[in-house]
Write an enzyme that holds these catalytic residues in place. Structure first.
Site, PDB file in Angstrom:
ATOM      1  N   CYS A   1       0.862  -1.175   0.000  1.00  0.00           N
ATOM      2  CA  CYS A   1       0.000   0.000   0.000  1.00  0.00           C
ATOM      3  C   CYS A   1       0.902   1.229   0.000  1.00  0.00           C
ATOM      4  CB  CYS A   1      -0.855  -0.044   1.267  1.00  0.00           C
ATOM      5  SG  CYS A   1      -1.904   1.386   1.520  1.00  0.00           S
TER       6      CYS A   1
ATOM      7  N   CYS B   1      -0.820   3.845  -6.486  1.00  0.00           N
ATOM      8  CA  CYS B   1      -1.721   3.177  -5.537  1.00  0.00           C
ATOM      9  C   CYS B   1      -1.877   1.744  -6.012  1.00  0.00           C
ATOM     10  CB  CYS B   1      -3.072   3.893  -5.518  1.00  0.00           C
ATOM     11  SG  CYS B   1      -4.354   3.013  -4.607  1.00  0.00           S
TER      12      CYS B   1
HETATM   13  N1  DGL Z   1      -3.907   0.588  -2.042  1.00  0.00           N
HETATM   14  C1  DGL Z   1      -3.532   1.720  -1.338  1.00  0.00           C
HETATM   15  C2  DGL Z   1      -2.354   2.467  -1.874  1.00  0.00           C
HETATM   16  O1  DGL Z   1      -1.542   1.870  -2.519  1.00  0.00           O
HETATM   17  C3  DGL Z   1      -4.455   2.475  -0.493  1.00  0.00           C
HETATM   18  C4  DGL Z   1      -5.582   3.149  -1.096  1.00  0.00           C
HETATM   19  C5  DGL Z   1      -6.508   3.652  -0.028  1.00  0.00           C
HETATM   20  O2  DGL Z   1      -6.880   2.878   0.831  1.00  0.00           O
HETATM   21  O3  DGL Z   1      -6.843   4.836  -0.080  1.00  0.00           O
HETATM   22  O4  DGL Z   1      -2.209   3.631  -1.644  1.00  0.00           O
END
Ligand code: DGL
Length: 262
Positions: free
Chosen positions: A74, A184
């Site tokens: 993430c 993301c």
């Molecule tokens: N998948 C996540 C990232 O890479 C988080 C997205 C989120 O929960 O806002 O930032």
């Protein structure tokens, strides 16, 4: 920590499975455990302290499960929490950050786009990386407002999502980007739709493969790569496990997906 212990991976939700796929592809013998904190997604709009608290919660759950390394799949959690996690836990932690470096090195138009969450784009770690690589390059940063919520509902290519992406990409296309960096881990699921919208010459970069390679390197350097086939991958969600199952399902792949309150 032992060679045959699992690799732990967490994300705010289902998106980090795009990273899991790369890790599993590169290290197929390893047992992987994935935690989707979908009950708390999205992280991207939350204050830093809350992102940190949730990242600690996920880390501790994975430690309880006996993992030998943790992949923070993430960008939002990495850019806001990995420094604190590294100083608090005695376990290797692999993070994910937007691939600005290759985009800035290869751009011909000297203009690149970054699509990421508010939490990532406003973090100190992102600012540092961006400053480092964007000296002679214009960087168009766009917050992917609403995208994670749609993917968390299991949507990847709905007309609504496409309309949102057309609006979000407009300033980048108008500015003449030739690289779009996906900042993301949810966004790789949007690549087919992104390709329909972007001019053909625009290249899309995500960080999944780099994270998998780094995970392998670190395990290798610590002599922690397993030598024999371990258990099939296990996925846990504190949201709706069916959405997670649909995203990762491959008819030939053996894996389990369960609900877990964490
Ligand atoms: N998948 C996540 C990232 O890479 C988080 C997205 C989120 O929960 O806002 O930032």
């Amino acid at each position: 920590m032992e060679k045959d212990s699992p690799i732990g991976i967490f994300d705010s939700g289902v998106g980090g499975t795009s990273i899991w796929k790369e890790v599993h592809h590169l290290l197929p013998l390893e047992h992987t455990i994935y935690l989707a904190d979908s009950a708390n997604a999205p992280y991207g709009e939350k204050p830093r302290e809350e992102i940190l608290r949730l990242s600690i919660k996920n880390t501790e759950k994975l430690l309880e499960m006996g993992v030998k390394i943790i992949v923070v799949a993430c960008n939002t959690a990495t850019t806001n929490a990995i420094k604190t996690l590294r100083s608090s836990y005695d376990i290797p932690l692999i993070g994910i950050e937007p691939a600005i470096k290759p985009a800035a090195l290869h751009t011909q138009t000297k203009c690149i786009g970054i699509l990421a969450t508010k939490g990532t784009l406003s973090s100190d770690l992102f600012a540092k990386t961006s400053d480092l690589y964007s000296k002679n390059t214009r960087v168009i940063e766009v917050v992917g407002t609403g995208l994670v919520q749609e993917i968390e509902k299991g949507q990847k290519d709905s007309p609504f999502l496409k309309a949102m992406l057309i609006e979000l990409l407009k300033p980048m296309i108008e500015a003449g980007i030739d690289y779009l960096v996906l900042g993301c881990s949810h966004y790789p699921y949007l690549i087919p739709t992104l390709k329909e919208i972007l001019p053909q010459h625009v290249q899309i970069l995500d960080s999944g493969m780099a994270v998998a390679r780094q995970t392998k390197l670190v395990l290798q350097s610590m002599d922690l790569l397993t030598e024999q086939q371990q258990k099939p991958p296990e996925f846990f969600s504190n949201g709706n496990p069916e959405i997670l199952r649909n995203l990762i399902s491959k008819p030939s792949e053996n894996f389990s997906v369960s609900y877990l309150d964490f």
